[in-house]
Design an enzyme around this catalytic site. Structure first.
Site, PDB file in Angstrom:
ATOM      1  N   THR A 212       7.938 -22.053 -33.946  1.00  0.00           N
ATOM      2  CA  THR A 212       6.758 -21.206 -33.763  1.00  0.00           C
ATOM      3  C   THR A 212       6.934 -19.773 -34.229  1.00  0.00           C
ATOM      4  O   THR A 212       8.053 -19.260 -34.295  1.00  0.00           O
ATOM      5  CB  THR A 212       6.387 -21.184 -32.253  1.00  0.00           C
ATOM      6  OG1 THR A 212       5.132 -20.530 -32.086  1.00  0.00           O
ATOM      7  CG2 THR A 212       7.419 -20.473 -31.418  1.00  0.00           C
TER       8      THR A 212
ATOM      9  N   THR B 103       1.659 -23.025 -33.414  1.00  0.00           N
ATOM     10  CA  THR B 103       3.056 -23.386 -33.252  1.00  0.00           C
ATOM     11  C   THR B 103       3.034 -24.691 -33.975  1.00  0.00           C
ATOM     12  O   THR B 103       1.968 -25.187 -34.328  1.00  0.00           O
ATOM     13  CB  THR B 103       3.399 -23.594 -31.757  1.00  0.00           C
ATOM     14  OG1 THR B 103       3.538 -22.331 -31.131  1.00  0.00           O
ATOM     15  CG2 THR B 103       4.697 -24.364 -31.539  1.00  0.00           C
TER      16      THR B 103
ATOM     17  N   SER C  97       7.100 -22.596 -23.523  1.00  0.00           N
ATOM     18  CA  SER C  97       6.535 -23.863 -23.034  1.00  0.00           C
ATOM     19  C   SER C  97       6.826 -25.008 -24.004  1.00  0.00           C
ATOM     20  O   SER C  97       6.389 -26.140 -23.776  1.00  0.00           O
ATOM     21  CB  SER C  97       5.019 -23.751 -22.895  1.00  0.00           C
ATOM     22  OG  SER C  97       4.690 -22.735 -21.997  1.00  0.00           O
TER      23      SER C  97
ATOM     24  N   ARG D 257      15.672 -20.073 -30.290  1.00  0.00           N
ATOM     25  CA  ARG D 257      14.594 -19.198 -29.826  1.00  0.00           C
ATOM     26  C   ARG D 257      14.916 -17.751 -30.218  1.00  0.00           C
ATOM     27  O   ARG D 257      16.076 -17.348 -30.244  1.00  0.00           O
ATOM     28  CB  ARG D 257      14.557 -19.322 -28.293  1.00  0.00           C
ATOM     29  CG  ARG D 257      13.502 -18.491 -27.589  1.00  0.00           C
ATOM     30  CD  ARG D 257      12.151 -19.063 -27.772  1.00  0.00           C
ATOM     31  NE  ARG D 257      11.205 -18.574 -26.793  1.00  0.00           N
ATOM     32  CZ  ARG D 257       9.889 -18.699 -26.950  1.00  0.00           C
ATOM     33  NH1 ARG D 257       9.380 -19.279 -28.016  1.00  0.00           N
ATOM     34  NH2 ARG D 257       9.060 -18.261 -26.025  1.00  0.00           N
TER      35      ARG D 257
HETATM   36  O1  DON Z   1       7.096 -20.700 -26.826  1.00  0.00           O
HETATM   37  C1  DON Z   1       5.959 -20.801 -26.394  1.00  0.00           C
HETATM   38  O2  DON Z   1       5.672 -21.359 -25.361  1.00  0.00           O
HETATM   39  C2  DON Z   1       4.824 -20.249 -27.227  1.00  0.00           C
HETATM   40  N1  DON Z   1       5.293 -19.186 -28.050  1.00  0.00           N
HETATM   41  C3  DON Z   1       4.244 -21.362 -28.015  1.00  0.00           C
HETATM   42  C4  DON Z   1       3.071 -20.915 -28.798  1.00  0.00           C
HETATM   43  C5  DON Z   1       2.175 -21.992 -29.183  1.00  0.00           C
HETATM   44  O3  DON Z   1       2.363 -23.140 -28.894  1.00  0.00           O
HETATM   45  C6  DON Z   1       0.986 -21.558 -29.904  1.00  0.00           C
HETATM   46  N2  DON Z   1       0.225 -22.656 -30.325  1.00  0.00           N
HETATM   47  N3  DON Z   1      -0.427 -23.400 -30.154  1.00  0.00           N
END
Ligand code: DON
Length: 556
Positions: A385, A367, A439, A94
């Site tokens: 992502t 993502t 998430s 991350r």
């Molecule tokens: O880490 C996360 O929860 C978000 N940055 C994820 C973003 C995401 O899933 C966008 N797409 N659909």
């Protein structure tokens, strides 16, 4: 276009209702990802004798080329694995907050949030973790050489990628932001039509340097220096020190049992594992089969469990390297039983009674998740992502990639919603080098001590609930992987207090029943893009590739 995707979903849904049908089948190994090109490169690595971790490196980079709205080298992700010997683990790559970040960096002098600052442009960029992550996984478990893994991706970047209709629309929808954020014209300012080819010579050169000098090229070398200069010229605060000190972290995954299954999912700084653990344990005492799939009682039960879990998420979850996350307490059966004490099928629990404030949502959909099972029996689930579609929209022409806007996953101010409407507080406030709460829920499921499923999805906050529903579709409702992926989805996240629902795919009677019971429905065209692999009874692999996107399963 919207109507067309509704139509396609409807056809898929009707087909999945009337016919039991399977996705791509394979005997040995499989890759399911958001793009055919990336799945193919991953499978070619497996065919060459590489394992799932080798294929991870190649697939991840191939997505950065073929799916630049979410596939990335300027972002970060999580990987959960289960090796053929049954051992499990998780890798956290991350992004982190820059060393010079502060908890009030997105607030004005009146301590109000400056709209958009955490979402687009240089200041929204977190320190990227992807290159460190894929090299770390390869160093520990990979078997082929870096050259063998990156060469086909460089070839793809040079040869180019065919633009799909969905991709063309995505680029068009975001062009105004590219113009707003970037000082000079970028590759994606060009008009692309469906079936055009986009070539990425500059990204190919960056990948060539990474192939030659390894991970350090991105974090200390020429690429690092150019990247820092570029980000700073565009209002960002990332320094060479940030890049040099970036490290991925091996973490213990969240592991729990649900009705005889063993579920292995991502631990904090993702909320995914904790939340699916909470939700599935809260619903476990009920006989879902007798309710029926997507019946109103089924929806009510899941929604109420989701509401309670997301309220806990908002208060308790954040980066475990900075705060104490009470995982055991949050997932203990006694706590979850008490949490469901006031649940009733008669009427919704009021979210205000559990928490606070009303929120507007500004959604984005990007993502990406890929699942791999290799011919040796190793499985991985990877979600990666840039956060929003094309991340911060900041694109380095010279280096050939977009930068994330992951800083928006922090809580800019207690109680203020991020772009997914998620509210955070103290636990997820910005601190230098801290990881923002996520998430993303890459998940592996075991049944009878053997690999059963690997899956995950994009979709911001809806990731968590889409993963739960897909597992239940297979386990409780006996669907094939492809049916489980196609199946209609719904989502509740405590705040805002409404059920997001793929409205076209649900029976009017069920929707009316929910409304009569006091639920508010928020219609959506599509939720998530789940990509998974199921190990069938006969040991064949079945891929579930979500047709809500251009996702493709390839096996051998
Ligand atoms: O880490 C996360 O929860 C978000 N940055 C994820 C973003 C995401 O899933 C966008 N797409 N659909």
């Amino acid at each position: 276009m919207k109507n067309l995707s509704k139509y396609i979903l409807l056809i898929l849904f009707i087909f999945s209702c009337s016919n039991k049908y399977e996705g791509v089948l394979a005997d040995n190994g499989m890759v399911v990802s958001a793009r055919q090109e990336a799945s193919k490169i991953g499978v070619d690595i497996l065919k060459k004798g590489g394992n799932a971790f080798d294929a991870m490196l190649a697939t991840e980079l191939a997505l950065a080329v073929s799916y630049p709205s979410a596939g990335n080298i300027g972002g970060g992700g999580f990987m959960v694995y289960r090796k053929s010997d049954g051992s499990t683990g998780a890798l956290d790559y991350r992004e982190r907050a820059p060393i010079n970040s502060t908890s009030d960096m997105y607030l004005d002098e009146n301590m109000e949030v400056i709209e958009g600052l955490s979402m687009i442009g240089g200041l929204s960029v977190g320190v990227p973790g992807t290159i460190a992550g894929i090299f770390e996984a390869h160093e520990r478990y990979g078997t082929l050489t870096i050259n063998e893994l990156i060469s086909p991706v460089i070839e793809l970047a040079k040869k180019g990628v065919i633009v799909t209709e969905k991709q063309k629309n995505r680029i068009e929808e975001n062009r105004k932001y590219f113009k707003l954020v970037n000082k000079s014209k970028i590759l994606f300012d060009n008009d692309f039509n469906t079936n055009d080819t986009i070539k990425f010579p500059n990204l190919a050169s960056t990948l060539e340097r990474i192939m030659e000098y390894g991970r350090d090229e991105f974090y200390k070398g020429e690429t690092a220096k150019k990247l820092v200069e570029f980000i700073q010229n565009n209002g960002g605060i990332i320094t060479l020190n940030d890049l040099e000190s970036y490290k991925p972290v091996w973490r213990d995954p969240i592991i729990f049992n649900y009705d005889g299954l063993k579920i292995i999912s991502m631990s904090p700084p993702s909320s995914g594992g904790v939340c699916i653990n909470q939700i599935m344990k809260m619903i476990e005492p009920f006989d879902l089969k007798t309710f029926g799939h997507n019946s109103s009682n089924y929806i009510k039960l899941l929604v109420e469990a989701e509401r309670r879990s997301f309220a806990d998420r908002s208060h308790y979850l954040g980066d475990p390297d900075f705060i104490q996350v009470p995982v055991n307490k949050l997932t203990s059966e006694s706590y979850l039983n008490i949490r469901m004490n006031d649940f009733s099928f008669e009427k919704p629990t009021d979210s205000n009674y559990i928490g606070y404030g009303n929120i507007e949502i500004n959604e984005s959909d990007e993502t990406t998740h890929y699942s791999i099972v290799d011919q040796f029996g190793n499985a991985i689930a990877v979600t990666t992502t840039l956060n929003g579609t094309f991340g911060s929209k900041l694109y380095s022409n010279e280096l050939g990639f977009f930068l994330n806007n992951e800083m928006d996953d922090f809580s800019s101010k207690p109680g203020y919603p991020n772009m997914y409407g998620l509210i955070g507080g103290e636990a997820n406030k910005i601190e230098p080098q801290k990881r923002m709460l996520s998430s993303m829920t890459p998940t592996i499921v075991e049944k009878n001590g053997e690999l059963f499923m690997t899956l995950g999805t994009p979709g911001g906050s809806t990731i968590i609930t889409s993963v739960v529903q897909t597992i239940l579709n297979v386990h409780e409702f006996n669907m094939t992987m492809q049916e489980a992926v196609n199946s209609a989805r719904f989502h509740h996240q405590w705040k805002p207090d409404s059920i997001r629902i793929e409205s076209e795919l649900f029976d009017e009677k069920i929707k009316n029943n929910l409304i009569k019971s006091g639920y508010r429905l928020n219609d959506k065209v599509s939720i998530g893009r789940v990509d998974g692999i199921l190990v069938k009874k006969d040991k064949k692999l079945e891929g579930g590739a979500d047709k809500r996107g251009d996702d493709t399963a390839i096996g051998f």
